[in-house]
Motif scaffolding. Structure first.
Motif, PDB file in Angstrom:
ATOM      1  N   SER A  29       0.865  -1.291  -0.120  1.00 40.21           N
ATOM      2  CA  SER A  29      -0.187  -0.065  -0.065  1.00 40.21           C
ATOM      3  C   SER A  29       0.801   1.231   0.111  1.00 40.21           C
ATOM      4  CB  SER A  29      -1.042   0.069   1.249  1.00 40.21           C
ATOM      5  OG  SER A  29      -1.796  -1.337   1.179  1.00 40.21           O
TER       6      SER A  29
ATOM      7  N   ARG B 240      -8.306  -7.750   5.217  1.00 44.45           N
ATOM      8  CA  ARG B 240      -7.656  -6.559   4.523  1.00 44.45           C
ATOM      9  C   ARG B 240      -7.024  -6.699   2.992  1.00 44.45           C
ATOM     10  NH1 ARG B 240      -2.961  -4.747   6.534  1.00 44.45           N
ATOM     11  NH2 ARG B 240      -3.429  -2.790   6.354  1.00 44.45           N
TER      12      ARG B 240
ATOM     13  N   LYS C 122      -9.589  -6.161  -0.158  1.00 44.83           N
ATOM     14  CA  LYS C 122      -9.731  -4.919  -0.707  1.00 44.83           C
ATOM     15  C   LYS C 122      -8.392  -4.450  -1.387  1.00 44.83           C
ATOM     16  CE  LYS C 122     -14.020  -3.744  -1.034  1.00 44.83           C
ATOM     17  NZ  LYS C 122     -14.462  -5.206  -0.804  1.00 44.83           N
ATOM     18  N   ILE C 123      -7.237  -4.255  -0.310  1.00 43.72           N
ATOM     19  CA  ILE C 123      -5.914  -3.693  -0.757  1.00 43.72           C
ATOM     20  C   ILE C 123      -5.568  -4.328  -2.128  1.00 43.72           C
ATOM     21  CG2 ILE C 123      -3.417  -3.816   0.039  1.00 43.72           C
ATOM     22  CD1 ILE C 123      -4.631  -3.365   2.818  1.00 43.72           C
TER      23      ILE C 123
ATOM     24  N   ASP D 241     -11.742  -5.062  11.377  1.00 45.60           N
ATOM     25  CA  ASP D 241     -10.971  -5.321  10.043  1.00 45.60           C
ATOM     26  C   ASP D 241     -12.316  -5.650   9.086  1.00 45.60           C
ATOM     27  OD1 ASP D 241      -8.417  -4.003  10.193  1.00 45.60           O
ATOM     28  OD2 ASP D 241      -7.581  -5.981  10.844  1.00 45.60           O
TER      29      ASP D 241
ATOM     30  N   GLU E 196     -14.577  -2.753   8.460  1.00 46.39           N
ATOM     31  CA  GLU E 196     -14.064  -1.758   7.592  1.00 46.39           C
ATOM     32  C   GLU E 196     -13.745  -1.849   6.044  1.00 46.39           C
ATOM     33  OE1 GLU E 196     -11.199   1.305   9.185  1.00 46.39           O
ATOM     34  OE2 GLU E 196     -11.227   0.351  11.316  1.00 46.39           O
ATOM     35  N   TYR E 197     -13.354  -3.559   5.851  1.00 48.45           N
ATOM     36  CA  TYR E 197     -12.899  -3.887   4.524  1.00 48.45           C
ATOM     37  C   TYR E 197     -14.093  -4.375   3.768  1.00 48.45           C
ATOM     38  CZ  TYR E 197      -8.248  -2.435   5.515  1.00 48.45           C
ATOM     39  OH  TYR E 197      -7.167  -1.931   5.721  1.00 48.45           O
TER      40      TYR E 197
ATOM     41  N   THR F 104     -12.771   0.391  -2.185  1.00 48.50           N
ATOM     42  CA  THR F 104     -11.335  -0.130  -2.432  1.00 48.50           C
ATOM     43  C   THR F 104     -10.516   1.155  -2.683  1.00 48.50           C
ATOM     44  OG1 THR F 104     -12.393  -1.881  -3.976  1.00 48.50           O
ATOM     45  CG2 THR F 104     -10.200  -1.216  -4.278  1.00 48.50           C
TER      46      THR F 104
ATOM     47  N   HIS G 128      -9.294   2.299   0.794  1.00 46.47           N
ATOM     48  CA  HIS G 128      -8.120   1.464   1.266  1.00 46.47           C
ATOM     49  C   HIS G 128      -6.808   1.478   0.454  1.00 46.47           C
ATOM     50  CE1 HIS G 128     -10.398  -0.147   4.621  1.00 46.47           C
ATOM     51  NE2 HIS G 128     -11.597  -0.240   3.940  1.00 46.47           N
TER      52      HIS G 128
END
Length: 809
Positions: free
Chosen positions: A356, A517, A520-521, A593, A596-597, A730, A733
């Motif tokens: 990221s 995580r 999405k990442i 997580d 949030e994702y 997306t 994140h």
């Protein structure tokens, strides 16, 4: 460092007197003469190779003890020892009291190499078994199943010797106070080490002649340890402001220990301690925000170099994916071969963060490598994620001999015969030689155990090697991937290392977080990237499915919904042990997580309920901070409060982050409660934050976040099933931003509106007033004071790419 024993750094117990002021005067010489292998990184010859128990190979057994009724793989491994083992519990304690004999306590875990060695050398030895059965009540404990028991006596060992490892061998009074303790003992006196038989005789003699003194010394030792931990528990008139320099101090100390040649921190043996890299990434980002670009770049380089060296070393399983526990040398080459679940989850998150931050797909590919290994080899049919794979395995299908690393190592002839025309490229790339390749460090193979054997290692990167062979990088990678696939298929025919299929809530939490995580990442990877085995190259959305299935398994099998309580582990059924602090804290972090994702409100609701129960069970109402255990088991003599971020982060560190994340989601009293609890928790460890930051890198990051007013909330409102909504989430994140909270709301979902109306009316109002002609809309806020809403994906990315300061919102 050798075998399955894991070094516990002396810094763990800096608050505990070392050595204890007054313990074991009658057999102190045993302690002074004793030196466990973990005190040296050198491997011992021969002991790594041992015969598999005949009883494990036959349908009938000469002996069967009480452990045959247990579920733990480690306990079951000892079910047919001639030792009359008991599991930890009142039956054993009562037997010791009734017979008036001391307890011999042996603690280990199923993938521990030296635990296996001590079993074969001593616990399958009839002479040793008779001594144990005649003179002691013997108890066997799986440290992964009962970390509360392990913590008490490992603390004692560390206080006594300054370090410790497994197997842990302790002698206790019938009242469970420690009399003496060590780790691995050879059966006979040898190599300057006192033998187990000698120790048994001396302890038995001392117990018969000086029992009263021994029992008093054991009680005094526990009292001293209790006093030391009570000092941590008491609120010692701490100041009202946390030390804001702890982050900088820890980063500077890590920089001093940084290995510029091979990456990582310190010298051999080298453990991948992800919390250290997490802190350095966080610090680099902070320096960047403070416009210190050069310092930020230097700090980031430390992380990137370390991650690259780790992934290219033998500590990384190039053929099957995932990481081994640690390397015995400084160059990440020769590992201790066991694979632990807690390492995998944390390493995925560090590689995801590096991707990221840098946008370099090298790091995202390694994250996929680990996740795909877990999906393939470590997950059960119901979604449960298993604990570990052993370091040891038989060298051949019909062999009774086990050897560490046998499953993973190769001779040059095997490589040539299996790979044919591609062998030369593969040998060159992975430093494969006829004499064996464990020659890069004097620490790698001091007793020639791997002579003629090769542990795959990349000494040069792919770009350099592709150029050397006159190929494009893609073609070169394709050839290597094909070779790895062929070797993997061949390796599957070898006897596999033992799989510990126990399910541990806390370790599952670490991995659930990583899968969530990644979902999405990894959507932000370049579309043209080509994946090669062992990376599958699946749609990252599949990773969220894995996370949700694992979380559902825990909720269905390890959670009492009526009492809102967790069990610690599962195999065949839930363990007798209750959930501990790490189980609650790590699972809460995973659920946050997942929300949030992934955006499903049910995971956030469960996290809130678990946090309330954690506060009820573990919070020290007198001094603040969280105890490790709920304090309901009288057999656990020490109720400790940990902050050390070691191979796993501490429950207190993770809880500090959880509380800060929750406080940023809500408003009013609920937000205040979470933030004040986090502040009180950190104040309890204020002295450590000032003086011993290297022990607590994750806690240093939490303290910095608490002292900062720049935490951002990003609220995405819209139809969660719409493509536009998914793209906005997306994008949110896409960049490394550890100081943000993401909230997803669907105005058409009455359950979500009701939830936010009760917990944060501002969010509910955003959802109600969002334009109805848009599939998605994003609000970027500071303490819920928000910028104008963003409805265009390009505009959202432009805003998010800025380095935001509080005054800019």
């Amino acid at each position: 460092m050798v075998g399955g024993a894991v070094m516990i750094l002396p810094i763990v117990l800096t608050s505990v007197p070392t050595p204890l002021r007054r313990i074991l005067p009658t057999i102190r010489n045993l302690h002074l003469r004793f030196r466990h292998p973990v005190s040296s990184p050198n491997r011992l010859p021969c002991s790594r190779i041992f015969a598999m128990s005949e009883s494990s190979k036959t349908a009938t057994h000469s002996y069967t003890n009480r452990l045959a009724s247990e579920h733990s793989p480690y306990l079951l491994q000892h079910a047919h020892n001639p030792v009359d083992w008991y599991p930890w519990g009142e039956e054993a304690f009562e037997a010791a009291r009734k017979r008036g004999v001391p307890i011999f306590l042996s603690i280990g875990y199923s993938t521990c190499h030296w635990c296996h060695v001590m079993e074969v050398e001593s616990f399958e030895n009839q002479e040793v078994a008779k001594m144990l059965n005649d003179w002691f009540v013997s108890i066997k404990v799986d440290r992964e199943e009962r970390p509360d028991v392990d913590k008490v006596y490992m603390t004692y060992v560390q206080s006594l010797h300054g370090s410790g490892g497994w197997p842990l061998s302790a002698f206790l009074s019938p009242s469970l106070n420690p009399l003496m303790a060590g780790t691995y003992f050879p059966p006979e006196d040898m190599h300057g080490r006192i033998g187990f038989k000698t120790i048994l005789r001396k302890v038995n003699e001392a117990w018969k002649t000086k029992r009263e003194i021994l029992e008093k010394d054991g009680a005094d030792a526990i009292e001293q340890l209790s006093e030391a931990f009570a000092a941590i528990s008491v609120n010692r008139n701490v100041s009202n402001t946390l030390n804001q320099n702890s982050l900088k101090l820890c980063a500077e100390m890590l920089e001093e220990r940084y290995d510029k040649t091979y990456g990582g921190f310190g010298v051999a043996p080298k453990f991948p301690r992800p919390v250290e890299l997490h802190l350095m990434l966080y610090y680099s980002k902070k320096l960047l925000e403070d416009k210190k670009q050069n310092e930020s770049k230097e700090t980031l380089q430390i992380v990137c170099h370390s991650l690259q060296c780790m992934s290219r070393g033998g500590v990384h399983d190039h053929v099957g994916g995932g990481f081994h526990r640690y390397s015995v040398d400084e160059c990440w080459h020769v590992p201790h071969f066991e694979k632990m679940l807690y390492d995998q989850g944390q390493l995925v998150n560090v590689y995801l963060d590096a991707f990221s931050y840098t946008k370099d797909t090298f790091y995202s590919t390694i994250a996929r490598d680990i996740l795909d290994y877990l999906k393939r080899d470590m997950i059960g049919e119901s979604g449960e994620i298993y604990s570990a794979e052993d370091a040891d395995s038989a060298e051949h299908v019909n062999s009774l001999m086990k050897k560490e690393g046998a499953f993973y190592i190769w001779t040059i002839k095997e490589i040539e015969d299996i790979l044919g025309d591609s062998a030369n490229i593969f040998k060159d790339h992975y430093y494969i030689k006829a004499s064996g390749n464990c020659d890069l460090s004097e620490m790698s193979d001091r007793h020639d155990e791997f002579k003629g054997k090769n542990i795959l290692l990349e000494r040069k990167d792919v770009s350099f090697m592709a150029s050397k062979w006159g190929m494009s990088k893609d073609e070169y990678n394709r050839i290597l991937g094909t070779c790895r696939q062929i070797l993997f298929n061949k390796r599957e025919g070898r006897p596999k290392p033992h799989l510990d299929d126990k399910v541990i809530v806390s370790w599952n939490g670490l991995v659930i977080s990583a899968f969530a995580r990644a979902s999405k990442i990894l959507l932000t990877e370049a579309t043209e990237i080509k994946f090669n085995f062992p990376v599958v190259g699946c749609n990252p959305g599949e990773y969220m499915e894995v996370a949700e299935k694992a979380a559902s398994f825990i909720k269905n099998n390890l959670y009492n919904e009526d009492e809102c309580r967790l069990y610690h582990s599962y195999r065949i059924g839930p363990s007798k042990a209750p959930g501990f602090l790490n189980d609650y804290a790590f699972l809460i972090a995973a659920l946050l997580d997942m929300y949030e994702y992934g955006g499903q409100i049910r995971w956030l609701s469960w996290a809130i309920n678990l946090q309330a129960k954690q506060d009820e069970l573990f919070w020290d109402k007198n001094g603040g901070g969280y105890f490790n255990t709920p304090g309901e088991d009288p057999s656990i003599l020490l109720r400790m409060k940990e902050d050390y971020d070691g191979s796993e982060p501490s429950g207190n560190s993770v809880s500090a982050f959880n509380l800060l994340r929750l406080s940023s989601m809500f408003m009013g009293e609920k937000s205040d409660y979470y933030r004040e609890t986090a502040e009180h928790l950190l104040l309890v460890f204020e002295k450590r934050l000032k003086e011993q930051t290297l022990a607590i890198p994750l806690l240093c990051c939490a303290a910095d976040i608490l002292s900062s007013s720049s935490r951002k909330q990003i609220v995405v409102v819209g139809n969660k099933t719409a493509k536009e909504f998914s793209e906005m989430v997306t994008a949110v994140h896409e960049n490394y931003e550890p100081n943000k909270t993401v909230i997803q709301v669907d105005p058409s979902a009455s359950e979500e509106l009701d939830f936010w109306q009760s917990n944060n009316p501002s969010i509910a109002q955003m959802a109600k007033t969002a334009p109805t002609d848009k599939f998605a809309i994003a609000y970027i806020c500071q303490n819920f004071v928000c910028r104008a809403p963003v409805t265009d994906l390009k505009d959202l990315r432009a805003v998010l790419s800025e380095v935001l300061k509080p005054e800019e919102i």
